[in-house]
Design an enzyme around this catalytic site. Structure first.
Site, mmCIF file in Angstrom:
data_model
loop_
_atom_site.group_PDB
_atom_site.id
_atom_site.type_symbol
_atom_site.label_atom_id
_atom_site.label_comp_id
_atom_site.label_asym_id
_atom_site.label_seq_id
_atom_site.Cartn_x
_atom_site.Cartn_y
_atom_site.Cartn_z
ATOM 1 N NE ARG A 1 -35.234 -31.122 18.483
ATOM 2 C CZ ARG A 1 -34.368 -30.755 17.553
ATOM 3 N NH1 ARG A 1 -34.755 -29.985 16.542
ATOM 4 N NH2 ARG A 1 -33.089 -31.144 17.613
ATOM 5 C CG HIS B 1 -27.457 -29.832 18.665
ATOM 6 N ND1 HIS B 1 -28.231 -30.895 19.101
ATOM 7 C CD2 HIS B 1 -27.934 -29.497 17.440
ATOM 8 C CE1 HIS B 1 -29.119 -31.182 18.165
ATOM 9 N NE2 HIS B 1 -28.972 -30.357 17.164
ATOM 10 C CD GLN C 1 -33.805 -24.885 12.158
ATOM 11 O OE1 GLN C 1 -33.988 -25.665 13.069
ATOM 12 N NE2 GLN C 1 -33.986 -23.589 12.288
ATOM 13 C CD GLN D 1 -31.611 -34.320 18.488
ATOM 14 O OE1 GLN D 1 -32.248 -33.313 18.797
ATOM 15 N NE2 GLN D 1 -31.940 -35.107 17.470
ATOM 16 C CB SER E 1 -30.488 -31.728 14.289
ATOM 17 O OG SER E 1 -30.905 -30.883 15.335
ATOM 18 C CG LEU E 2 -35.363 -30.981 11.769
ATOM 19 C CD1 LEU E 2 -36.607 -31.607 11.160
ATOM 20 C CD2 LEU E 2 -35.275 -29.522 11.410
#
Length: 314
Positions: free
Chosen positions: A119, A203, A10, A252, A94-95
């Protein structure tokens, strides 16, 4: 001499991304159509036409970035690229880890789109607006930031969210604690310590409700072992078991994206070239700052694809 594919997270999104791929290649257009069908809406219209504030919403940005990455992958596959033959490892920020896993065959495209929509919504809903915050700390060592987070924890939860390397570390948690951490970082000599314009404390332990939502969502989809190992965010090591990968994707949500260590792992395991597949060039820039011995290549336009295939299929 090994190659790895990395997938952006992102912040790399921009209105219009992937449109040139969809116009040039039917395989790319098909990816956007499948994502639209999976989500029951024309996300492609938001990706290509905006408005930017709608695309930037977490629940849209996550599947949108994945769609652009997989559009590039599908075009390359149609031209003869096989991940298992030409790529040693995949990783995503991440994503981007979901994009990597879709590329490597762990999840179907439709399931990946739906997982990322879940998510994004779950991460946004996990913390009331204004309770959490994130801050970027530039110019301090990892150990210094760990201590700063511990010192700031008297005001609430605060932890490292992203160790991006090159002296860039992002902390996340409760707003008062993160603001305290930024102030302490400045006192310790950080070049910069600034609050980020984000909608939630990603996170961090505050994301626990989102982790629970992802555990349930991941349990309900078909999973396959990836065709090449994933270098997992929270472990910075290779994983190939689909069940273990699902557990790490849950971890995560509240855990640290160990990107600096991921690049260091690549270097230690003879990866010489990192191809960043999808929007932007953030990961290429980070890799260059972490270890200049790694060559970084971005793939997000038709010309990029032609150039990369000439090398990869040679």
């Amino acid at each position: 001499m090994r190659v790895a594919f990395t997938f952006p997270g992102q912040g790399s999104q921009s209105v219009g991304m992937g449109k040139d791929l969809a116009d040039a290649f039917p395989q790319a257009a098909q990816v956007f159509a499948e994502v639209d069908d999976a989500l029951g809406e024309k996300l492609s219209a938001t990706i290509w036409d905006g408005p930017e504030e709608t695309l930037t919403l977490t629940a849209n940005a996550q599947p949108a970035l994945m769609a652009v990455s997989i559009a590039a992958i599908r075009v390359m596959e149609a031209r003869g690229l096989r991940l298992a033959d030409h790529v040693a490892f995949v990783a995503g920020h991440s994503l981007g880890e979901y994009s990597a896993l879709c590329a490597a065959g762990t999840f179907s495209l439709a399931d990946t789109a739906r997982l990322l929509r879940i998510r994004g919504n779950a991460m946004q809903a996990a913390v009331p607006v204004g309770k959490g915050a994130m801050a970027a700390i530039i110019g301090l060592e990892h150990g210094d930031v760990v201590q700063i987070c511990a010192d700031a924890a008297s005001l609430g939860s605060c932890q490292i969210a992203n160790d991006n390397g090159g002296g860039q570390i992002v902390v996340s948690g409760e707003k008062d604690a993160v603001e305290k951490a930024a102030a302490l970082a400045s006192e310790k000599g950080a070049k910069r310590a600034l609050l980020l314009p984000v909608s939630a404390p990603f996170h961090s332990s505050l994301m626990a409700p989102a982790a629970d939502a992802m555990r349930d969502a991941l349990a309900g989809v078909t999973k396959h072992n990836p065709v090449v190992p994933l270098i997992a965010n929270v472990r910075a090591a290779a994983v190939i078991d689909a069940g273990e990968i699902a557990d790490l994707l849950v971890e995560q949500v509240t855990g640290q994206v160990r990107w600096r260590e991921t690049i260091e792992w690549f270097v230690a395991n003879d990866v010489t070239t990192l191809y960043e597949i999808g929007a932007g060039k953030v990961l290429t820039g980070l890799a260059r700052r972490i270890d200049k011995s790694v060559s970084g290549v971005t793939i997000n336009t038709p010309a990029d694809i032609e150039s990369a295939l000439a090398t990869l299929l040679a």
